[in-house]
Write a protein that holds these residues in place. Structure first.
Motif, PDB file in Angstrom:
ATOM      1  N   SER A  66      18.052  -0.252  20.400  1.00  0.00           N
ATOM      2  CA  SER A  66      19.042   0.956  20.787  1.00  0.00           C
ATOM      3  C   SER A  66      19.377   2.033  19.361  1.00  0.00           C
ATOM      4  CB  SER A  66      20.755   0.523  20.354  1.00  0.00           C
ATOM      5  OG  SER A  66      20.725  -0.359  19.793  1.00  0.00           O
ATOM      6  N   LYS A  67      18.264   2.030  18.686  1.00  0.00           N
ATOM      7  CA  LYS A  67      18.138   2.721  17.307  1.00  0.00           C
ATOM      8  C   LYS A  67      17.323   4.133  17.102  1.00  0.00           C
ATOM      9  CE  LYS A  67      17.940  -0.969  14.244  1.00  0.00           C
ATOM     10  NZ  LYS A  67      17.408  -1.295  12.858  1.00  0.00           N
ATOM     11  N   PRO A  68      18.239   5.624  17.668  1.00  0.00           N
ATOM     12  CA  PRO A  68      17.076   6.915  17.910  1.00  0.00           C
ATOM     13  C   PRO A  68      16.401   6.721  17.418  1.00  0.00           C
ATOM     14  CG  PRO A  68      19.700   6.709  16.443  1.00  0.00           C
ATOM     15  CD  PRO A  68      19.596   5.206  16.580  1.00  0.00           C
ATOM     16  N   ASP A  69      15.842   6.150  16.200  1.00  0.00           N
ATOM     17  CA  ASP A  69      14.980   6.573  15.406  1.00  0.00           C
ATOM     18  C   ASP A  69      14.250   5.460  15.947  1.00  0.00           C
ATOM     19  OD1 ASP A  69      16.284   4.735  13.986  1.00  0.00           O
ATOM     20  OD2 ASP A  69      15.803   5.405  11.941  1.00  0.00           O
ATOM     21  N   PHE A  70      13.525   4.916  16.579  1.00  0.00           N
ATOM     22  CA  PHE A  70      13.120   4.105  16.988  1.00  0.00           C
ATOM     23  C   PHE A  70      12.543   4.450  18.490  1.00  0.00           C
ATOM     24  CE2 PHE A  70      11.461   0.060  18.722  1.00  0.00           C
ATOM     25  CZ  PHE A  70      10.114  -0.603  17.849  1.00  0.00           C
ATOM     26  N   ASP A  71      11.312   3.937  19.131  1.00  0.00           N
ATOM     27  CA  ASP A  71      10.813   4.099  19.626  1.00  0.00           C
ATOM     28  C   ASP A  71       9.380   3.182  20.050  1.00  0.00           C
ATOM     29  OD1 ASP A  71       8.944   4.754  22.566  1.00  0.00           O
ATOM     30  OD2 ASP A  71       9.438   6.895  21.448  1.00  0.00           O
ATOM     31  N   ILE A  72       9.812   2.386  20.639  1.00  0.00           N
ATOM     32  CA  ILE A  72       8.997   1.222  20.969  1.00  0.00           C
ATOM     33  C   ILE A  72       7.663   1.600  21.811  1.00  0.00           C
ATOM     34  CG2 ILE A  72       9.537   0.743  23.482  1.00  0.00           C
ATOM     35  CD1 ILE A  72       8.714  -1.746  20.941  1.00  0.00           C
ATOM     36  N   MET A  73       7.345   2.208  22.283  1.00  0.00           N
ATOM     37  CA  MET A  73       5.746   3.546  22.571  1.00  0.00           C
ATOM     38  C   MET A  73       4.782   3.848  21.450  1.00  0.00           C
ATOM     39  SD  MET A  73       5.635   2.284  25.283  1.00  0.00           S
ATOM     40  CE  MET A  73       3.955   2.720  25.756  1.00  0.00           C
ATOM     41  N   ALA A  74       5.827   4.446  20.517  1.00  0.00           N
ATOM     42  CA  ALA A  74       5.385   4.848  19.351  1.00  0.00           C
ATOM     43  C   ALA A  74       5.080   4.002  17.751  1.00  0.00           C
ATOM     44  CB  ALA A  74       6.311   5.673  18.964  1.00  0.00           C
ATOM     45  N   ASP A  75       4.392   4.206  17.011  1.00  0.00           N
ATOM     46  CA  ASP A  75       3.578   3.937  16.175  1.00  0.00           C
ATOM     47  C   ASP A  75       4.309   4.331  14.957  1.00  0.00           C
ATOM     48  OD1 ASP A  75       1.893   2.579  14.023  1.00  0.00           O
ATOM     49  OD2 ASP A  75       0.292   3.786  14.276  1.00  0.00           O
ATOM     50  N   ASN A  76       5.277   3.032  14.982  1.00  0.00           N
ATOM     51  CA  ASN A  76       6.426   3.576  14.150  1.00  0.00           C
ATOM     52  C   ASN A  76       5.794   3.636  12.663  1.00  0.00           C
ATOM     53  OD1 ASN A  76       9.306   4.286  15.770  1.00  0.00           O
ATOM     54  ND2 ASN A  76       7.800   2.345  17.323  1.00  0.00           N
ATOM     55  N   PRO A  77       6.888   4.245  11.333  1.00  0.00           N
ATOM     56  CA  PRO A  77       6.379   3.626  10.227  1.00  0.00           C
ATOM     57  C   PRO A  77       6.731   2.699   9.421  1.00  0.00           C
ATOM     58  CG  PRO A  77       7.576   5.575   9.734  1.00  0.00           C
ATOM     59  CD  PRO A  77       7.734   5.544  11.330  1.00  0.00           C
ATOM     60  N   SER A  78       5.947   1.576   9.493  1.00  0.00           N
ATOM     61  CA  SER A  78       6.382  -0.014   9.192  1.00  0.00           C
ATOM     62  C   SER A  78       7.317   0.092   7.641  1.00  0.00           C
ATOM     63  CB  SER A  78       5.032  -0.910   8.938  1.00  0.00           C
ATOM     64  OG  SER A  78       4.508  -0.883   9.974  1.00  0.00           O
ATOM     65  N   VAL A  79       7.880  -1.171   8.175  1.00  0.00           N
ATOM     66  CA  VAL A  79       9.911  -1.118   7.000  1.00  0.00           C
ATOM     67  C   VAL A  79       9.368  -2.803   7.245  1.00  0.00           C
ATOM     68  CG1 VAL A  79      11.970  -1.091   6.224  1.00  0.00           C
ATOM     69  CG2 VAL A  79      10.708   0.560   7.775  1.00  0.00           C
ATOM     70  N   MET A  80       8.768  -3.287   5.932  1.00  0.00           N
ATOM     71  CA  MET A  80       8.860  -4.538   5.767  1.00  0.00           C
ATOM     72  C   MET A  80      10.766  -5.480   6.380  1.00  0.00           C
ATOM     73  SD  MET A  80       7.501  -7.220   4.908  1.00  0.00           S
ATOM     74  CE  MET A  80       6.237  -6.760   3.190  1.00  0.00           C
ATOM     75  N   GLY A  81      10.688  -6.156   7.317  1.00  0.00           N
ATOM     76  CA  GLY A  81      11.311  -7.098   7.912  1.00  0.00           C
ATOM     77  C   GLY A  81      12.150  -6.981   8.811  1.00  0.00           C
ATOM     78  N   SER A  82      12.481  -5.821   9.337  1.00  0.00           N
ATOM     79  CA  SER A  82      12.999  -4.925  10.327  1.00  0.00           C
ATOM     80  C   SER A  82      12.126  -3.659  11.402  1.00  0.00           C
ATOM     81  CB  SER A  82      13.646  -3.690   9.667  1.00  0.00           C
ATOM     82  OG  SER A  82      13.446  -3.227   9.245  1.00  0.00           O
ATOM     83  N   VAL A  83      10.973  -2.931  11.089  1.00  0.00           N
ATOM     84  CA  VAL A  83      10.300  -2.119  11.604  1.00  0.00           C
ATOM     85  C   VAL A  83       9.457  -2.712  11.494  1.00  0.00           C
ATOM     86  CG1 VAL A  83      10.158   0.318  13.096  1.00  0.00           C
ATOM     87  CG2 VAL A  83      11.835  -0.590  11.437  1.00  0.00           C
ATOM     88  N   GLN A  84       8.733  -3.291  12.811  1.00  0.00           N
ATOM     89  CA  GLN A  84       6.911  -4.496  12.674  1.00  0.00           C
ATOM     90  C   GLN A  84       6.449  -4.501  13.727  1.00  0.00           C
ATOM     91  OE1 GLN A  84       9.542  -7.327  10.125  1.00  0.00           O
ATOM     92  NE2 GLN A  84       7.945  -7.229   8.943  1.00  0.00           N
ATOM     93  N   VAL A  85       7.246  -4.062  15.129  1.00  0.00           N
ATOM     94  CA  VAL A  85       6.477  -4.618  16.080  1.00  0.00           C
ATOM     95  C   VAL A  85       6.467  -3.311  17.653  1.00  0.00           C
ATOM     96  CG1 VAL A  85       6.433  -6.040  18.366  1.00  0.00           C
ATOM     97  CG2 VAL A  85       6.912  -6.519  16.140  1.00  0.00           C
TER      98      VAL A  85
END
Length: 419
Positions: free
Chosen positions: A59-78
């Protein structure tokens, strides 16, 4: 696991055009036959993780499950590109709700939050039908992985949203839930937590918690004992007609933390067919020391919220606390454990109970991740290391997904028997 229809067709064509037996060259000796690389072995396995907290990002506006999001340890990894690079076929996508007060108002809010989270998972699949597919059975998992799509199983972490009625589990089951974790950081209406130090260590399941285990068995849902006190897990094992899984846990013999389990207890779980999925949550892997700057900032935060429990506070207070905590972690990151320490937990578990009872549940996007394995794109390192340790491809097939699928099938069979 990937299908190789083109390769099979090519082999069939070669077979049809092969020379007569008398003209063929002798096969090379077995000891010089070409062997698969670790990367090739990893690619043909069904690779599952038992605890993906990624739905918290949907539900976060800056996250796209289909995109290669910048990794953030512990919270943006998949996300899909990272899953592709890491050979992750999917796993259990988590419906998580923080523990709150045991009041009617809070129960109602928790039920609505969990329902909304499940709907976000379903929307992810519906919006990307060529990439994701919901799995309801172990057979579904194998079929979906073979098709090249990502497997979406659903689990619930913390059954607090089920309120005081275990029949509420049915509503989540009807939309695909296939694993239930009863308890989280604090005791709840279902039983004792491993990390609630306000209650005795031997606090097990309540009568309602025991009924929830029975309801899970009736529906064919796998029981998850992670975060529960040892006494609660023992109650689950006594009541459940199918094995218990610890979806993201470590070993006390490697690091004595309340979230980890003793060797002899793991052996008891394995004797009943259960599985431990090793997590990569740094604070549970080894003792780590905050930097002086981080300690000072945390002490300031504690003074600011003196006498307030952020887990049971009102929503506004909880939001302010979490915002401050995130700002501190951004400026002064918490210390991280290492890939070697993660592997130490895994190898110890394998030594104790063997590859039939061990898997991976790294707690991605829920605080997991270690130096050297920062996101799911690094998963092939585990395969490479286990092969180097002498484990076979057959062993790895069990560790990466086979053990979870076995327990799922046992839960499905118990449901069919009960019917």
């Amino acid at each position: 696991m990937r299908t190789t229809l083109l390769a099979v067709s090519a082999l069939a064509l070669l077979g049809a055009c092969a020379p007569k037996p008398a003209e063929t060259e002798p096969a090379p000796p077995a000891d010089v036959a070409e062997t698969a690389t670790p990367a090739e072995i990893h690619e043909r396995l069904v690779v599952l993780d038992s605890h993906l907290d990624t739905p918290a990002n949907l539900s976060k506006p800056d996250f796209d499950i289909m995109a290669d999001n910048p990794s953030v340890m512990g919270s943006v990894q998949v996300d899909v590109p990272k899953m592709d690079r890491g050979g992750l076929d999917g796993g259990f996508w988590v419906i998580f709700t923080p523990q709150g007060p045991l009041t009617d108002e809070s129960y109602d809010a928790a039920f609505k939050a969990a329902t909304a989270r499940q709907d976000e998972i379903l929307k992810m699949v519906a919006d990307n039908p060529d990439t994701f597919e919901l799995a309801y059975t172990a057979d579904d998992v194998e079929r979906i992985a073979a098709s090249g799509k990502k497997v979406v199983l659903q689990s619930i972490e913390n059954s607090y949203p089920l309120v005081l009625n275990v029949e509420n589990l049915q509503a989540f089951y009807d939309k695909g839930l296939r694993m239930v974790g009863l308890i989280h950081f604090r005791d709840n209406q279902f039983g004792g937590s491993a990390t609630d130090f306000s209650s005795p260590e031997d606090t097990g399941l309540t009568d309602l918690g025991k009924d929830l285990v029975r309801e899970a068995n009736r529906l064919g849902i796998v029981v998850d004992g992670s975060h529960s006190s040892d006494a609660s897990v023992k109650d689950m094992m006594e009541i459940s007609t199918t094995p218990v899984v610890l979806t993201h846990t470590g070993l006390k013999s490697v690091y004595d933390h309340p979230r980890n389990i003793p060797d002899e207890f793991l052996q008891q779980i394995a004797e009943q067919g259960g599985v431990i999925q090793i997590n990569a949550y740094s604070a549970y892997l080894e003792e780590l020391e905050d930097s002086p700057e981080r300690r000072a900032a945390l002490e300031e935060l504690q003074a600011e919220f003196d006498g307030v429990n952020p887990f049971t506070a009102d929503d506004e207070t909880k939001a302010r606390y979490m915002e401050r905590m995130q700002a501190i972690s951004a400026e002064f990151p918490p210390p991280r454990s290492t890939f070697e320490k993660f592997m130490e937990h895994m190898l110890r578990a394998l030594e104790l109970v063997g590859p039939d009872h061990v898997g991976v549940g790294a707690d991605w996007d829920g605080g997991g991740g270690v130096t050297g394995m920062e996101d799911v794109s690094y998963l092939p390192k585990i395969t490479e290391r286990l092969l180097a340790e002498g484990y076979t491809e057959e062993d790895l097939a069990k560790i990466w997904g086979g053990n979870l699928l076995r327990v799922m099938r046992q839960a499905e069979a118990a449901k069919e028997t009960a019917e």
